[in-house]
Scaffold this active site. Structure first.
Site, PDB file in Angstrom:
ATOM      1  N   HIS A   1     129.986  -9.196 -72.038  1.00  0.00           N
ATOM      2  CA  HIS A   1     130.051 -10.673 -71.241  1.00  0.00           C
ATOM      3  C   HIS A   1     131.121 -11.693 -72.004  1.00  0.00           C
ATOM      4  O   HIS A   1     131.054 -12.838 -72.039  1.00  0.00           O
ATOM      5  CB  HIS A   1     128.707 -11.437 -71.547  1.00  0.00           C
ATOM      6  CG  HIS A   1     127.788 -10.805 -70.491  1.00  0.00           C
ATOM      7  ND1 HIS A   1     126.566 -11.282 -70.481  1.00  0.00           N
ATOM      8  CD2 HIS A   1     127.859  -9.773 -69.601  1.00  0.00           C
ATOM      9  CE1 HIS A   1     125.835 -10.492 -69.482  1.00  0.00           C
ATOM     10  NE2 HIS A   1     126.626  -9.729 -69.022  1.00  0.00           N
TER      11      HIS A   1
ATOM     12  N   ASP B   1     124.569   0.826 -65.074  1.00  0.00           N
ATOM     13  CA  ASP B   1     125.313  -0.363 -65.203  1.00  0.00           C
ATOM     14  C   ASP B   1     125.565  -0.202 -66.791  1.00  0.00           C
ATOM     15  O   ASP B   1     124.967  -0.044 -67.624  1.00  0.00           O
ATOM     16  CB  ASP B   1     123.929  -1.458 -65.357  1.00  0.00           C
ATOM     17  CG  ASP B   1     124.421  -2.878 -65.534  1.00  0.00           C
ATOM     18  OD1 ASP B   1     125.744  -2.964 -65.950  1.00  0.00           O
ATOM     19  OD2 ASP B   1     123.507  -3.669 -65.492  1.00  0.00           O
TER      20      ASP B   1
ATOM     21  N   HIS C   1     125.806  -2.893 -59.974  1.00  0.00           N
ATOM     22  CA  HIS C   1     126.169  -4.217 -59.704  1.00  0.00           C
ATOM     23  C   HIS C   1     127.576  -4.460 -59.678  1.00  0.00           C
ATOM     24  O   HIS C   1     128.290  -3.885 -60.677  1.00  0.00           O
ATOM     25  CB  HIS C   1     125.537  -5.323 -60.433  1.00  0.00           C
ATOM     26  CG  HIS C   1     125.918  -5.434 -61.961  1.00  0.00           C
ATOM     27  ND1 HIS C   1     126.836  -6.242 -62.275  1.00  0.00           N
ATOM     28  CD2 HIS C   1     125.359  -4.887 -62.865  1.00  0.00           C
ATOM     29  CE1 HIS C   1     126.845  -6.179 -63.423  1.00  0.00           C
ATOM     30  NE2 HIS C   1     126.307  -5.439 -64.076  1.00  0.00           N
TER      31      HIS C   1
ATOM     32  N   ASP D   1     131.364  -4.054 -67.665  1.00  0.00           N
ATOM     33  CA  ASP D   1     130.174  -4.456 -67.159  1.00  0.00           C
ATOM     34  C   ASP D   1     130.506  -5.227 -65.837  1.00  0.00           C
ATOM     35  O   ASP D   1     130.520  -6.466 -65.929  1.00  0.00           O
ATOM     36  CB  ASP D   1     129.372  -5.455 -68.190  1.00  0.00           C
ATOM     37  CG  ASP D   1     128.126  -6.043 -67.744  1.00  0.00           C
ATOM     38  OD1 ASP D   1     127.657  -5.614 -66.708  1.00  0.00           O
ATOM     39  OD2 ASP D   1     127.616  -7.052 -68.141  1.00  0.00           O
TER      40      ASP D   1
ATOM     41  N   GLU E   1     123.992  -9.956 -59.963  1.00  0.00           N
ATOM     42  CA  GLU E   1     123.120  -9.234 -60.613  1.00  0.00           C
ATOM     43  C   GLU E   1     123.219 -10.140 -62.126  1.00  0.00           C
ATOM     44  O   GLU E   1     122.290 -10.285 -62.844  1.00  0.00           O
ATOM     45  CB  GLU E   1     123.515  -7.778 -61.177  1.00  0.00           C
ATOM     46  CG  GLU E   1     122.632  -7.015 -62.111  1.00  0.00           C
ATOM     47  CD  GLU E   1     123.136  -7.299 -63.661  1.00  0.00           C
ATOM     48  OE1 GLU E   1     122.238  -6.973 -64.548  1.00  0.00           O
ATOM     49  OE2 GLU E   1     124.063  -8.023 -63.847  1.00  0.00           O
ATOM     50  N   GLU E   2     124.221 -10.580 -62.556  1.00  0.00           N
ATOM     51  CA  GLU E   2     124.469 -11.470 -63.591  1.00  0.00           C
ATOM     52  C   GLU E   2     123.714 -12.696 -63.533  1.00  0.00           C
ATOM     53  O   GLU E   2     123.623 -13.459 -64.574  1.00  0.00           O
ATOM     54  CB  GLU E   2     125.958 -11.641 -64.008  1.00  0.00           C
ATOM     55  CG  GLU E   2     126.805 -10.299 -64.006  1.00  0.00           C
ATOM     56  CD  GLU E   2     126.480  -9.610 -65.584  1.00  0.00           C
ATOM     57  OE1 GLU E   2     125.466 -10.163 -66.218  1.00  0.00           O
ATOM     58  OE2 GLU E   2     127.087  -8.709 -65.992  1.00  0.00           O
TER      59      GLU E   2
END
Length: 438
Positions: free
Chosen positions: A287, A200, A125, A137, A171-172
């Protein structure tokens, strides 16, 4: 990845992975038509991968600090990747979808040639969360498969399988882009995908080396790479069902991949095995706004990028799956007649990296006058018992059989035992030999 592993892996590469799956039934292994060795995979330069990450960081910086779905930074990221692939000779397709009131984008890139009925696909992603630029990420996975695709072009690779790469949007928000792609593929097209590889987060700053344990052939391919460079691996559990392989798996497509860890904590045993800091998350910036270009472990990014190329070259070439290491005990062990106690024949396994595979093979040769009396088990080093044979086979004598055991939760090294017990009176025999292959 600056590690020069190509020469060290040459011997391993020459016997790499089997023609993944029949095009009409992608979950089943297909026998290759020839035992031609795959071409030697390239060493993916980590400097090139990091150059892509630097571009993604610049894009985020210029677009509000992120590359999230529906934001200008995401579309700029897609445009950057697409331009590289177009220039390298790929056929690219921009797929649009709508999520949360915004247009999303998937980018699909096909390399010319290969069997169109047997497609090997790799994906990652490309979106970040809104909180930060998302360089680990998942800039890390996206940059690594981009550079691998460019290496395919530089080599003018002509694999047996058709190669396809994908970069997923949203994706998130719940794997929206990859779900859209899979759900909109006709059944006939889904059946042509012999394997999907997902990447990922592969550059975590306090990294682990985790291999998906979904499809055994893909899993073994990555284990072969890491065994060749002397790096132990563990089975990936943190991201189960949480990344873009999940829609493919739900559709019955074989999947696999790599992961270097997110917000789970590295244990002392893992730190001893891999280095880094125990008691700390694999990625403390998961994140978060600090997931910048400074949030990358170059060694992990290097190794994992090379592993991706290794898998693409070998799985794409449809060469045979190499046998794992085998250990055998040929000493006779008498099996007392019932009600005698169970007996065991031990094998000490050493030098095997990581866990046993999901396809651990156990060859049993027991001489006995009535195999219907026998209960035979494989006992793992931690005492876990896997039943192989439970008083079946009627009045036939002897038990000469090969069993496949999913022992992927077991550390391979240690003392494994074949345990046999006679369940009824009047017949006798002995364990003649047995072998375990990883």
């Amino acid at each position: 990845m600056s590690l020069s592993v190509s020469r060290r892996l040459a011997a391993v590469t020459a016997i790499a992975v089997a023609g993944l799956f029949a095009s009409t039934a992608p979950a089943a292994l297909a026998a290759p038509t020839a035992a031609t060795a795959a071409p030697t995979p390239p060493d993916i330069p980590v400097a090139n991968v990091k150059a892509h990450l630097a571009q993604l960081q610049s894009i985020a910086t210029a677009n509000g600090g992120n590359r999230a779905h529906g934001r200008t930074g995401y579309k700029a990221s897609i445009d950057y990747v697409k331009a590289k692939l177009d220039a390298a000779g790929f056929t690219t397709t921009l797929q649009t979808f709508t999520s949360s009131g915004a247009t999303g984008y998937n980018l699909i890139a096909d390399w010319p040639g290969g069997d169109p009925n047997s497609v090997l696909m790799a994906g990652s992603h490309l979106d970040s969360v809104t909180a930060g630029p998302g360089i680990n990420d998942n800039g890390s996975g996206s940059a690594a498969i981009l550079e691998t695709a460019l290496a395919v072009s530089r080599a003018q690779l002509q694999p047996t399988k058709h190669l396809r790469f994908g970069w997923w949007g949203a994706e998130e928000l719940g794997m929206i882009g990859s779900k859209y792609y899979v759900n909109n593929l006709p059944a006939a097209e889904k059946s042509k995908i012999s394997g999907y590889l997902n990447f990922d987060m592969i550059g975590s700053p306090n990294p682990g080396y985790f291999v998906y344990d979904d499809d055994p052939t893909i899993e073994q391919t990555f284990k072969n790479y890491y065994a060749g460079v002397g790096i132990p691996t563990e089975i990936e559990t943190e991201g189960d069902g949480r990344s873009d392989h999940a829609p493919f798996k739900s559709a019955g497509i074989p999947v696999g991949g790599l992961f270097s860890g997110a917000d789970y904590t590295k244990t002392a045993a893992q730190a001893q095995k891999w280095g880094g800091t125990s008691g700390q998350a694999f990625d403390r910036c998961y994140h978060a706004s600090c997931d910048t270009s400074a949030n990358i472990n170059d060694t992990a990014l290097d190794r994992n990028s090379d592993a991706i190329a290794y898998a693409i070259w070998n799985l794409g070439a449809a060469t045979p799956v190499p046998p794992g290491q085998s250990f055998e005990n040929t000493a006779d062990v008498n099996i007392p007649d019932s009600p005698g106690a169970a007996v065991t024949s031990p094998i000490t396994v050493s030098g095997v990296t990581g866990n046993a595979p999901a396809t651990t093979k156990v060859d049993v040769n027991i001489v006995h006058t009535y195999r219907g009396d026998l209960v035979v088990d494989l006992v793992a080093p931690d005492g876990t018992v896997y039943n192989l044979h439970n008083r079946s086979g009627g009045s036939a004598d002897n038990l000469v059989q090969t069993y496949t055991v999913n022992a992927s939760s077991e550390v391979a090294n240690g003392v494994w035992k074949l345990q046999a017990k006679d369940g009824a009176a009047q017949d006798t025999g002995y364990i003649n030999s047995w072998k375990i292959t990883f």
